[in-house]
Write a protein that holds these residues in place. Structure first.
Motif, PDB file in Angstrom:
ATOM      1  N   GLY A  51       0.826  -1.184  -0.011  1.00 41.49           N
ATOM      2  CA  GLY A  51      -0.088  -0.052   0.008  1.00 41.49           C
ATOM      3  C   GLY A  51       0.942   1.561  -0.035  1.00 41.49           C
ATOM      4  N   THR A  52       2.149   1.280  -0.147  1.00 39.31           N
ATOM      5  CA  THR A  52       2.926   2.494  -0.129  1.00 39.31           C
ATOM      6  C   THR A  52       3.266   2.884  -1.351  1.00 39.31           C
ATOM      7  N   ALA A  53       2.919   2.308  -2.376  1.00 45.95           N
ATOM      8  CA  ALA A  53       3.314   2.648  -3.959  1.00 45.95           C
ATOM      9  C   ALA A  53       2.070   2.419  -4.671  1.00 45.95           C
ATOM     10  N   ILE A  54       2.159   3.369  -5.854  1.00 43.54           N
ATOM     11  CA  ILE A  54       0.954   2.867  -6.923  1.00 43.54           C
ATOM     12  C   ILE A  54       1.791   2.337  -8.086  1.00 43.54           C
ATOM     13  N   LYS A  55       1.552   1.280  -8.420  1.00 44.17           N
ATOM     14  CA  LYS A  55       1.951   0.664  -9.843  1.00 44.17           C
ATOM     15  C   LYS A  55       1.300   0.935 -11.007  1.00 44.17           C
ATOM     16  N   TYR A  56       2.077   1.578 -12.128  1.00 46.71           N
ATOM     17  CA  TYR A  56       1.109   1.904 -13.360  1.00 46.71           C
ATOM     18  C   TYR A  56       1.614   0.681 -14.316  1.00 46.71           C
ATOM     19  N   LEU A  57       0.517   0.073 -14.988  1.00 44.79           N
ATOM     20  CA  LEU A  57       0.875  -0.829 -15.565  1.00 44.79           C
ATOM     21  C   LEU A  57       0.883  -0.642 -17.212  1.00 44.79           C
ATOM     22  N   ASP A  58       1.796  -1.571 -17.982  1.00 40.20           N
ATOM     23  CA  ASP A  58       2.007  -1.089 -19.347  1.00 40.20           C
ATOM     24  C   ASP A  58       2.194   0.344 -19.785  1.00 40.20           C
ATOM     25  N   VAL A  59       3.245   1.000 -19.083  1.00 39.51           N
ATOM     26  CA  VAL A  59       3.263   2.362 -19.458  1.00 39.51           C
ATOM     27  C   VAL A  59       4.207   2.588 -20.910  1.00 39.51           C
ATOM     28  N   THR A  60       4.581   1.535 -21.537  1.00 34.63           N
ATOM     29  CA  THR A  60       5.184   1.603 -22.885  1.00 34.63           C
ATOM     30  C   THR A  60       5.141   0.164 -23.465  1.00 34.63           C
ATOM     31  N   ASN A  61       5.301   0.458 -24.769  1.00 32.91           N
ATOM     32  CA  ASN A  61       5.164  -0.779 -25.596  1.00 32.91           C
ATOM     33  C   ASN A  61       6.642  -1.409 -25.883  1.00 32.91           C
ATOM     34  N   LEU A  62       6.895  -2.640 -25.673  1.00 38.66           N
ATOM     35  CA  LEU A  62       8.096  -3.333 -25.762  1.00 38.66           C
ATOM     36  C   LEU A  62       8.031  -4.611 -26.561  1.00 38.66           C
ATOM     37  N   ASN A  63       6.953  -4.614 -27.491  1.00 44.96           N
ATOM     38  CA  ASN A  63       6.913  -5.913 -28.345  1.00 44.96           C
ATOM     39  C   ASN A  63       8.148  -6.175 -29.258  1.00 44.96           C
ATOM     40  N   ASN A  64       8.330  -7.576 -29.404  1.00 45.66           N
ATOM     41  CA  ASN A  64       9.396  -7.991 -30.174  1.00 45.66           C
ATOM     42  C   ASN A  64       9.063  -8.345 -31.649  1.00 45.66           C
ATOM     43  N   HIS A  65       9.255  -7.622 -32.626  1.00 43.83           N
ATOM     44  CA  HIS A  65       8.986  -7.805 -34.066  1.00 43.83           C
ATOM     45  C   HIS A  65      10.092  -8.523 -34.711  1.00 43.83           C
ATOM     46  N   TYR A  66      10.871  -9.234 -34.287  1.00 46.09           N
ATOM     47  CA  TYR A  66      11.986  -9.943 -34.842  1.00 46.09           C
ATOM     48  C   TYR A  66      11.483 -10.866 -35.590  1.00 46.09           C
ATOM     49  N   PRO A  67      10.483 -11.619 -35.462  1.00 40.51           N
ATOM     50  CA  PRO A  67       9.986 -12.607 -36.427  1.00 40.51           C
ATOM     51  C   PRO A  67       9.661 -12.305 -37.877  1.00 40.51           C
ATOM     52  N   LEU A  68       9.499 -10.828 -37.904  1.00 44.68           N
ATOM     53  CA  LEU A  68       9.516 -10.418 -39.367  1.00 44.68           C
ATOM     54  C   LEU A  68      10.722 -10.184 -40.089  1.00 44.68           C
ATOM     55  N   ALA A  69      11.898 -10.419 -39.396  1.00 46.34           N
ATOM     56  CA  ALA A  69      13.128 -10.164 -39.907  1.00 46.34           C
ATOM     57  C   ALA A  69      13.323 -11.245 -41.198  1.00 46.34           C
ATOM     58  N   GLY A  70      14.207 -10.758 -41.993  1.00 46.28           N
ATOM     59  CA  GLY A  70      14.609 -11.943 -43.111  1.00 46.28           C
ATOM     60  C   GLY A  70      15.462 -12.984 -42.574  1.00 46.28           C
ATOM     61  N   SER A  71      16.428 -12.702 -41.451  1.00 48.78           N
ATOM     62  CA  SER A  71      17.086 -13.901 -41.232  1.00 48.78           C
ATOM     63  C   SER A  71      16.406 -14.761 -40.167  1.00 48.78           C
ATOM     64  N   LYS A  72      15.278 -14.382 -39.740  1.00 45.80           N
ATOM     65  CA  LYS A  72      14.496 -15.415 -38.684  1.00 45.80           C
ATOM     66  C   LYS A  72      15.519 -15.845 -37.405  1.00 45.80           C
ATOM     67  N   ARG A  73      16.632 -15.003 -37.050  1.00 45.40           N
ATOM     68  CA  ARG A  73      17.431 -15.349 -36.211  1.00 45.40           C
ATOM     69  C   ARG A  73      16.525 -14.537 -34.824  1.00 45.40           C
ATOM     70  N   ALA A  96      15.773 -12.931 -31.301  1.00 40.32           N
ATOM     71  CA  ALA A  96      16.309 -11.825 -30.545  1.00 40.32           C
ATOM     72  C   ALA A  96      16.118 -12.106 -29.102  1.00 40.32           C
ATOM     73  N   LYS A  97      16.905 -11.355 -28.249  1.00 34.71           N
ATOM     74  CA  LYS A  97      16.635 -11.356 -26.837  1.00 34.71           C
ATOM     75  C   LYS A  97      16.735  -9.769 -26.279  1.00 34.71           C
ATOM     76  N   ALA A  98      16.060  -9.759 -25.128  1.00 32.86           N
ATOM     77  CA  ALA A  98      15.989  -8.323 -24.675  1.00 32.86           C
ATOM     78  C   ALA A  98      17.339  -8.073 -23.888  1.00 32.86           C
TER      79      ALA A  98
END
Length: 320
Positions: free
Chosen positions: A51-73, A75-77
């Motif tokens: 109860g001592t903090a407010i947690k804001y959820l999903d404040v930005t978008n961090l989706n991984n779009h590397y499946p679209l890459a030509g190499s298909k290698r 990716a990691k965060a």
């Protein structure tokens, strides 16, 4: 080897970093309770830490779009740190035409005076990943006196030109798979599409994914086009603001102004293939021009932008 593009003369004024103004390029991350420019839609929040903090959820978008890459290698965060030194500025005569700050009621240099300029010499994009820059240790206006606030950072971005409006050639690899050649319908097919078929439940085909990509739906990567050099934007950020560049957003490397270096923690995805992790273009001024794309830095206006506390529709309230 980065591609080279010709940049026509273009002086860019600095605007405050707000949610609405930056929305076409990514996300501004800041405390909604203390932001002078609250987001239109507040992020969902819950109580945390007993109860001592407010947690804001999903404040930005961090989706991984590397499946679209030509190499298909895959990716990691990755989490890196950038220690960004202040940039060197050059002195030049002030622009004779009114800037946005002048139109908003802020004092700007008059004709005949000089200003400091930052030359935008390179733009880059990360085609398959968002990239979040989180400053550390940069003071805010509420934590120090105006006399000690001498370090800022600028966020410089450019829209992406639609592929069909490409105005110059490039050696950059295409960041996304090319769309299949358009099928030219026959006369019979055109007739069938002219009115609904009375005895079937057939409907028009869904839009092509390539079309959705060009429209840049929220959170999706930008298209394959080059940067729109005529519409480069520059924003000044407060010390309690972080930014996420949307995937494929053209942006300049981080620009620190003032007395000290700024430490940034940077979060993104990467797969280790240079042309899939980052693509660059070098901006060269057109033949005969004295300058290309430059950001006009007036420290007096910057101080006013940083000290103002009320924003209206993404613009500073000049009545303060």
């Amino acid at each position: 080897m980065p591609s080279k593009v010709r940049s026509p003369p273009h002086r860019i004024s600095i605007s405050p970093l707000t949610h609405s103004a930056f929305a076409p390029f990514g996300t501004v991350i800041e405390n909604p309770l203390t932001s002078p420019s609250p987001a239109t839609l507040l992020p969902q929040s819950v109580h945390a830490n007993q109860g001592t903090a407010i947690k804001y959820l999903d404040v930005t978008n961090l989706n991984n779009h590397y499946p679209l890459a030509g190499s298909k290698r895959p990716a990691k965060a990755v989490i890196n740190m950038f220690v960004c030194a202040p940039r060197r500025l050059r002195t030049a005569p002030a622009a004779s035409t009114p800037t946005e700050d002048e139109l908003d009621g802020f004092s700007s240099p008059s004709q005949g005076e000089t200003v400091q300029l930052f030359d935008v010499s390179i733009l880059e994009r990360h085609p398959y990943t968002p990239q979040t820059f989180i400053p550390m240790g940069l003071p805010t206006k509420s934590t120090c006196s105006s006399s000690s606030l001498h370090t800022y950072y600028l966020v410089i971005v450019a829209p992406t030109l639609p592929s069909r409006r490409q105005r110059y050639s490039t050696t950059l690899p295409k960041p996304y798979p090319s769309a299949e050649p358009a099928h030219k319908p026959t006369l019979v097919e055109r007739f069938k599409l002219g009115r609904p078929a009375p005895f079937t439940n057939d409907s028009l085909p869904p839009p092509s994914p390539a079309i959705d990509m060009e429209l840049n739906l929220s959170g999706n990567p930008k298209g394959r086009g080059m940067p729109d050099l005529g519409n480069i934007k520059a924003f000044i950020a407060r010390g309690n603001q972080a930014v996420t560049y949307g995937p494929g957003t053209w942006h300049a490397p981080m620009v620190v102004l003032g007395d000290k270096s700024v430490d940034f923690v940077v979060v993104q995805y990467a797969n280790g293939i240079a042309n899939e992790d980052c693509q660059e273009v070098v901006l060269e001024r057109v033949k005969g021009a004295s300058e290309g794309a430059v950001v006009e830095v007036d420290m007096r206006s910057l101080e006013k932008l940083m000290s103002a506390r009320v924003y209206e529709n993404g613009r500073i309230n000049s009545k303060l």
